[in-house]
Every structure is written in C-alpha cells, then in structure tokens.
Design an enzyme around this catalytic site. Sequence first.
Site: not given
Length: 302
Positions: A21, A73, A130, A191-192, A265
């Site tokens: 994403s 975002l 978030c 992972i983020n 990504g």
Amino acid sequence: MANLSVNIAGLQLRNPVLTASGTFGYGLEFADLINPAELGGIIVKGTTLHPREGNDYPRMAETPSGMLNCVGLQNKGVEYFCQHIYPEIKDLDTRVLVNVSGSTIEDYAECAARINALDNIPAIELNISCPNVRQGGMAFGVTTDGAASVVSAVRKVYDKTLIVKLSPNVTSIADIALAVQDAGADAVSLINTLMGMAIDIEHRRPRLSIRTGGLSGPAIRPVAVRCVWQVAHAVQIPVIGLGGIMTAEDAIEFFMAGATAIEVGTANFIDPTASVRIAHGIDEWLDNHHCPSLHDIIGCID
C-alpha cells in the site's frame, strides 16, 4: 514451473507477490507497464473514513539504501473510493485489497464496514500504525490492548479476510501479533516502516516537513526478516512479509523465515515492473533449486 499459489486464510492468490500500500497507487497507474494478472494481488493506497490532505511538502527524502516518507495518508475518503475508484479497479485480473486506516476505533470500523459491502474486494489490510487521537497521538499498534481493540471492533463489522499490518516500532512485535490474532485477525503483514529522521546540514533543518518519517527500502530488510521469523513462530495465522524486498532472492529470505506471501514496496518507485520481475524470479529460483512448490521452503528456518 513451480506451484506459486498460496492461500491467506481463505484468500486464494495465484502467486505470493502483492504490491505494498502507498507504493502502487490504485494499480491503474501501472496498467501500461505491467499485467496485473502476473501478480497475486494489489493493495491500494491507504483509505480513511474521511478525506485527508496529508502532510505538507517535502514528504520524501532519500537515505542510504532507503527512503523516508511522511505522506500522511492523503486520500479522498472511503465514499469517494467506493463511488469513483472501485468501479475502475473491480475487474482487474488480480486480487484487489484495500488498506484501511483511521484515527479512532469508530473510524476504522465504519471504513471497514463500507469496504465490506464491495463484492470484488476480498480482503482488507488494517493499518494500526495510525495515531490514536484520543490517546495523545500514540499509534494503536504499539500496545497489545490498543491493537486488539481496533481489530476486535473491525472484526464485528467485517466478514472477509482481515489482514493486520504491524509496526516494528514496538518492544515485542510477537506480542502484538498474538494480540491481534486473539482479537480476530486472519493474517498479519509486517513490517510497516521504521521511524527515522534526516537533516539538511547546509540549511540546518529536517528534510521532511514534520521532521520524522517512515524509513523503508533495503536498509530495513534484515529487521523485517527478523520480525517475520519471530512472528511466524509465535502465531497460528499466515504471515505476509515486507520490508526492502528488491529481488526474488530477497523474497526467498522472507519465505524461509515463515512468510506465506510478500509485498513489494519501495522497489516500485525505482522500477515500476519490480513486482512482476520478482514474481518471475521466485518461480525461476524454485525451478533452479528443484522445488516443485513454494510451500517446500516456507518456514524452513527453525
């Protein structure tokens, strides 16, 4: 050709390569460059209940072996997505997943419920990194209670495959993974980004508008592989690995650590065809190593 198909808690993928994403738009932007049918799926950019403008520029900064971002975002909200974007992507010849974000538990749940009504979206990826506006900006995903509370609320209104994206900016990512599993997650992705900062020493100011941002790219891959290995040994649900995957060989590390699927990504910014190239490379690696199926290597590292 090796058997590359995988199943993520009922979500059948033709191969284990997803796009992360925020790095692949809505897939339409890459339509002239790759064939979506060659991917396991596309995870579209973060979607929130209400429109978000994102952070001020500059939002990105290159770093050694990686990049920092603080996009924030930016999106037009779930209603716009349902009415204008979904009709354009619902018939893509691959799985289309939506990354869902929010600032309150209620926002997460309402956004997920609206996505649940879309027939051709078989899964969501819940971004729990978030900030919780009711907890002074602390991310939901940095405590077991916070993570579980969001997942539990979404699980009540969402009946398709629920993937929860985990932050590495915690003391024990395995404990967070166990908490979301117990709260109803079908799978976890990790992972983020890692929190980082870069400074322009000539102008004596941060390179990002909000000073800090998320570090991604090859620099974080060893951390990501370690996290995937730890989580895969702790939970009973599928694990999706991401973090600095640039080549098929990078992806193989994640599979051996215990990932059932991977996300590409930052590589998409460097090479728009990276995800398809990696998918082909995984197939070639398995053939060269006489592995008839991807499952022959998943979790082979104790």
